[in-house]
Design a protein around this motif. Sequence first.
Motif, PDB file in Angstrom:
ATOM      1  N   ASP A  33       0.802  -1.229   0.000  1.00  0.00           N
ATOM      2  CA  ASP A  33       0.000   0.000   0.000  1.00  0.00           C
ATOM      3  C   ASP A  33       0.833   1.277   0.000  1.00  0.00           C
ATOM      4  O   ASP A  33       0.286   2.380   0.117  1.00  0.00           O
ATOM      5  CB  ASP A  33      -0.975   0.035   1.184  1.00  0.00           C
ATOM      6  N   GLU A  34       2.150   1.169  -0.127  1.00  0.00           N
ATOM      7  CA  GLU A  34       2.976   2.362  -0.262  1.00  0.00           C
ATOM      8  C   GLU A  34       2.796   2.936  -1.658  1.00  0.00           C
ATOM      9  O   GLU A  34       2.801   2.195  -2.643  1.00  0.00           O
ATOM     10  CB  GLU A  34       4.445   2.028  -0.017  1.00  0.00           C
ATOM     11  N   PRO A  35       2.615   4.271  -1.797  1.00  0.00           N
ATOM     12  CA  PRO A  35       2.427   4.863  -3.130  1.00  0.00           C
ATOM     13  C   PRO A  35       3.571   4.501  -4.070  1.00  0.00           C
ATOM     14  O   PRO A  35       4.747   4.687  -3.742  1.00  0.00           O
ATOM     15  CB  PRO A  35       2.389   6.372  -2.840  1.00  0.00           C
ATOM     16  N   GLU A  38       2.044   7.891  -9.730  1.00  0.00           N
ATOM     17  CA  GLU A  38       0.890   8.768  -9.905  1.00  0.00           C
ATOM     18  C   GLU A  38       0.317   8.557 -11.296  1.00  0.00           C
ATOM     19  O   GLU A  38       1.075   8.430 -12.267  1.00  0.00           O
ATOM     20  CB  GLU A  38       1.280  10.238  -9.731  1.00  0.00           C
ATOM     21  N   VAL A  39      -1.007   8.513 -11.387  1.00  0.00           N
ATOM     22  CA  VAL A  39      -1.695   8.280 -12.648  1.00  0.00           C
ATOM     23  C   VAL A  39      -2.718   9.383 -12.862  1.00  0.00           C
ATOM     24  O   VAL A  39      -3.389   9.824 -11.929  1.00  0.00           O
ATOM     25  CB  VAL A  39      -2.397   6.904 -12.658  1.00  0.00           C
ATOM     26  N   SER A  40      -2.821   9.851 -14.100  1.00  0.00           N
ATOM     27  CA  SER A  40      -3.784  10.884 -14.459  1.00  0.00           C
ATOM     28  C   SER A  40      -4.747  10.341 -15.503  1.00  0.00           C
ATOM     29  O   SER A  40      -4.348   9.609 -16.421  1.00  0.00           O
ATOM     30  CB  SER A  40      -3.057  12.112 -15.023  1.00  0.00           C
ATOM     31  N   THR A  41      -6.048  10.665 -15.352  1.00  0.00           N
ATOM     32  CA  THR A  41      -7.050  10.336 -16.359  1.00  0.00           C
ATOM     33  C   THR A  41      -7.733  11.625 -16.764  1.00  0.00           C
ATOM     34  O   THR A  41      -7.396  12.698 -16.271  1.00  0.00           O
ATOM     35  CB  THR A  41      -8.087   9.340 -15.821  1.00  0.00           C
ATOM     36  N   ASP A  42      -8.706  11.522 -17.671  1.00  0.00           N
ATOM     37  CA  ASP A  42      -9.424  12.723 -18.075  1.00  0.00           C
ATOM     38  C   ASP A  42     -10.358  13.221 -16.985  1.00  0.00           C
ATOM     39  O   ASP A  42     -11.002  14.254 -17.125  1.00  0.00           O
ATOM     40  CB  ASP A  42     -10.219  12.467 -19.363  1.00  0.00           C
ATOM     41  N   LYS A  43     -10.416  12.488 -15.845  1.00  0.00           N
ATOM     42  CA  LYS A  43     -11.309  12.879 -14.767  1.00  0.00           C
ATOM     43  C   LYS A  43     -10.596  13.143 -13.449  1.00  0.00           C
ATOM     44  O   LYS A  43     -11.044  13.952 -12.654  1.00  0.00           O
ATOM     45  CB  LYS A  43     -12.371  11.791 -14.544  1.00  0.00           C
ATOM     46  N   VAL A  44      -9.482  12.453 -13.186  1.00  0.00           N
ATOM     47  CA  VAL A  44      -8.893  12.545 -11.855  1.00  0.00           C
ATOM     48  C   VAL A  44      -7.407  12.195 -11.901  1.00  0.00           C
ATOM     49  O   VAL A  44      -6.962  11.460 -12.790  1.00  0.00           O
ATOM     50  CB  VAL A  44      -9.632  11.582 -10.884  1.00  0.00           C
ATOM     51  N   ASP A  45      -6.621  12.776 -10.961  1.00  0.00           N
ATOM     52  CA  ASP A  45      -5.227  12.397 -10.724  1.00  0.00           C
ATOM     53  C   ASP A  45      -5.187  11.641  -9.400  1.00  0.00           C
ATOM     54  O   ASP A  45      -5.761  12.091  -8.402  1.00  0.00           O
ATOM     55  CB  ASP A  45      -4.326  13.636 -10.631  1.00  0.00           C
ATOM     56  N   THR A  46      -4.506  10.510  -9.366  1.00  0.00           N
ATOM     57  CA  THR A  46      -4.495   9.710  -8.150  1.00  0.00           C
ATOM     58  C   THR A  46      -3.193   8.928  -8.048  1.00  0.00           C
ATOM     59  O   THR A  46      -2.463   8.774  -9.026  1.00  0.00           O
ATOM     60  CB  THR A  46      -5.689   8.721  -8.143  1.00  0.00           C
ATOM     61  N   GLU A  47      -2.907   8.441  -6.840  1.00  0.00           N
ATOM     62  CA  GLU A  47      -1.734   7.596  -6.601  1.00  0.00           C
ATOM     63  C   GLU A  47      -2.145   6.135  -6.656  1.00  0.00           C
ATOM     64  O   GLU A  47      -3.244   5.773  -6.231  1.00  0.00           O
ATOM     65  CB  GLU A  47      -1.127   7.898  -5.233  1.00  0.00           C
ATOM     66  N   ILE A  48      -1.242   5.296  -7.157  1.00  0.00           N
ATOM     67  CA  ILE A  48      -1.471   3.861  -7.214  1.00  0.00           C
ATOM     68  C   ILE A  48      -0.564   3.201  -6.173  1.00  0.00           C
ATOM     69  O   ILE A  48       0.664   3.343  -6.242  1.00  0.00           O
ATOM     70  CB  ILE A  48      -1.160   3.284  -8.611  1.00  0.00           C
ATOM     71  N   PRO A  49      -1.142   2.498  -5.185  1.00  0.00           N
ATOM     72  CA  PRO A  49      -0.306   1.872  -4.154  1.00  0.00           C
ATOM     73  C   PRO A  49       0.257   0.529  -4.625  1.00  0.00           C
ATOM     74  O   PRO A  49      -0.274  -0.097  -5.547  1.00  0.00           O
ATOM     75  CB  PRO A  49      -1.284   1.680  -2.989  1.00  0.00           C
ATOM     76  N   SER A  50       1.316   0.096  -3.970  1.00  0.00           N
ATOM     77  CA  SER A  50       1.907  -1.200  -4.281  1.00  0.00           C
ATOM     78  C   SER A  50       1.021  -2.318  -3.720  1.00  0.00           C
ATOM     79  O   SER A  50       0.621  -2.273  -2.562  1.00  0.00           O
ATOM     80  CB  SER A  50       3.306  -1.301  -3.674  1.00  0.00           C
ATOM     81  N   VAL A  52       1.888  -5.393  -3.124  1.00  0.00           N
ATOM     82  CA  VAL A  52       2.652  -6.300  -2.263  1.00  0.00           C
ATOM     83  C   VAL A  52       3.913  -5.592  -1.777  1.00  0.00           C
ATOM     84  O   VAL A  52       4.282  -4.527  -2.273  1.00  0.00           O
ATOM     85  CB  VAL A  52       3.049  -7.599  -3.014  1.00  0.00           C
ATOM     86  N   ALA A  53       4.574  -6.209  -0.805  1.00  0.00           N
ATOM     87  CA  ALA A  53       5.881  -5.729  -0.364  1.00  0.00           C
ATOM     88  C   ALA A  53       6.964  -6.454  -1.151  1.00  0.00           C
ATOM     89  O   ALA A  53       6.819  -7.629  -1.486  1.00  0.00           O
ATOM     90  CB  ALA A  53       6.059  -5.974   1.126  1.00  0.00           C
ATOM     91  N   GLY A  54       8.029  -5.749  -1.480  1.00  0.00           N
ATOM     92  CA  GLY A  54       9.105  -6.371  -2.229  1.00  0.00           C
ATOM     93  C   GLY A  54      10.018  -5.338  -2.835  1.00  0.00           C
ATOM     94  O   GLY A  54      10.174  -4.230  -2.320  1.00  0.00           O
ATOM     95  N   VAL A  55      10.621  -5.701  -3.969  1.00  0.00           N
ATOM     96  CA  VAL A  55      11.552  -4.831  -4.673  1.00  0.00           C
ATOM     97  C   VAL A  55      11.001  -4.567  -6.076  1.00  0.00           C
ATOM     98  O   VAL A  55      10.586  -5.491  -6.765  1.00  0.00           O
ATOM     99  CB  VAL A  55      12.954  -5.472  -4.775  1.00  0.00           C
ATOM    100  N   LEU A  56      10.982  -3.317  -6.475  1.00  0.00           N
ATOM    101  CA  LEU A  56      10.543  -2.958  -7.820  1.00  0.00           C
ATOM    102  C   LEU A  56      11.617  -3.384  -8.812  1.00  0.00           C
ATOM    103  O   LEU A  56      12.668  -2.755  -8.912  1.00  0.00           O
ATOM    104  CB  LEU A  56      10.292  -1.448  -7.909  1.00  0.00           C
ATOM    105  N   THR A  57      11.363  -4.474  -9.515  1.00  0.00           N
ATOM    106  CA  THR A  57      12.373  -5.034 -10.406  1.00  0.00           C
ATOM    107  C   THR A  57      12.256  -4.561 -11.839  1.00  0.00           C
ATOM    108  O   THR A  57      13.211  -4.630 -12.593  1.00  0.00           O
ATOM    109  CB  THR A  57      12.295  -6.569 -10.391  1.00  0.00           C
ATOM    110  N   LYS A  58      11.079  -4.055 -12.235  1.00  0.00           N
ATOM    111  CA  LYS A  58      10.933  -3.654 -13.631  1.00  0.00           C
ATOM    112  C   LYS A  58       9.815  -2.616 -13.757  1.00  0.00           C
ATOM    113  O   LYS A  58       8.754  -2.754 -13.148  1.00  0.00           O
ATOM    114  CB  LYS A  58      10.628  -4.868 -14.509  1.00  0.00           C
TER     115      LYS A  58
END
Length: 575
Positions: A33-35, A38-50, A52-58
């Motif tokens: 759940d850590e941010p 950030e994603v933007s649409t034609d309606k809203v800007d929001t954060e996308i949480p992780s 799972v816990a781990g390492v961002l590999t790609k």
Amino acid sequence: MPTSVSMPALGESVTEGTVTQWLKNVGDTVEVDEPLLEVSTDKVDTEIPSPVAGVLTKILVDEDETVEIGAEIAVIGGEGDSADADTAPAAEESAQETEPEAAPESAPAAEEPAQEAKPEAAPEPAPASDGSDSDGPGTSVTIPALGESVTEGTITQWLKSVGDTVEEDEPLLEVSTDKVDTEIPSPVAGVLTKILVEEDETVEIGAEIAIIGGGSGSAAGPTQPEAEAKSEPEPAPAAQSAPAPAAREQDAGAPSVDIETLSGTGQASGTDAVTEAYVTPLVRKLAGEHSVDLSRVSGTGVGGRIRKQDVLKAAEAQRSTAAAPRKVTSDTSVRGRTEKLSRLRKSIADRMVESLRVSATTTQVIEVDVSKIARLRDQVGTDFTKREGVELSFFPFFAQAAVEALKVHPKVNAVINAADQTVTYHDVENLAVSVDTERGLLAPVVKDAGSLNLGGLARGLTDLTERAHTGKLGPDELGGGTFSISETGHTGALFGTPIINQPQVAILETGAVVKRPVVVEDEAMGGEVIAVRSMVYLSMAHDHRLIDSADAGRFLQTVKERLEEGAFEGDLGLS
């Protein structure tokens, strides 16, 4: 075990999202759940949480790139997976090294009698076999998916020239569609060996537009012509295409040096070099609209890149510092100029015309005396603000009267499904409210507005309006409306003719409340008298396929009677 991160559902009718900023880099550790971005649409800007816990590999989607809902955008692995991910490139390089060696071994085997005295001949064909792209056949660059219903894109500018070295994810070119202008990053590191589509040319999604040589080719880019010249006399590459090296040799010369000289930073000429970071066309356009000097803006994006949020923040700061009395000045930026409509403007026009084409739209206007409401506001406005925490404007009264009228006239609270010729009458009043923001017009929804009293509506409307201006609306708050209400009075307009928010069948618009002399009945004075009253115009656009003029008139009369009666004492704590 690696976990795929997908673009989540971002609200009703939202089919795609644009990655505006990655909050984590490859190799970073993330918690549940850590941010993550950030994603933007034609309606809203929001954060996308992780998830799972781990390492961002790609990271699979670059900033400013638009992808469909459900598309894979990143991969998160466990701590052990991080090391495996790091060894993957090494494994690929070793595989590439073994592939060229296989060809030389087979060649001497076939010509062993003639080449026993030439042990050096086997390695020679290796660079020649790569003649087209430095390191194997090269990597094809294609126009990526740029959003739902987008079928083609126009190359507006190449940021690199043939012969230039590019890094993975480095901006390679700019592409324009009818919905968005964006950069296309390089999928790999290497040398740009061929450009297949010229600037201002339009191609379909998925079309091949360029070729990039392998990673080792990028290091050897400056000496590539020498390797080609050396390989030409060899008999082995005779079966290969000769024009490709010649054409590339012609394209990969001085232009790359000229571009370096022009930009001074290694960027292609024509790019915005006000800062070290590249500035996208969207940001440049936004800065022009708000008269923001990009050289004075500090970027918060990757590598100091200026993002649209930075421009909007700078524009807000400029407005807040302009405390001196406003002086009327002429806007000379477009005077006397002729230009084509932008793709975005054309798209907006198409959607507005489509709404008018789908609905048989007509508008009715009524005049309402809101003098009793004006007196109530003067009487209890201060106490209401202390109790509810929001200002008591006229708009909540209009909203409540409309919601109550929807219960009496359910035909107005409906949708038409043209595909199967059916009508659905909603059993809940979800009130969509038009909000004019810097990003454009938004319509957040007060869910189940029919269950709220005046105070609840006032709080809900104020909350949605404030978060619409600050970009903090959730995706679900911008969909599901069953009826819309719009306020044009804040601009001083007396009334308007709004366009129906599809697939709804009606929209109510409120004008400015103004004091003016009107004829009223006064029994104490013995008949009609002229008095100063607080008056407002209400206009309703409705779909004549379902709502006849008489239906619209009855709805408006119900709203008028409720407002002119002014019996809101119970909601205001006066009864």
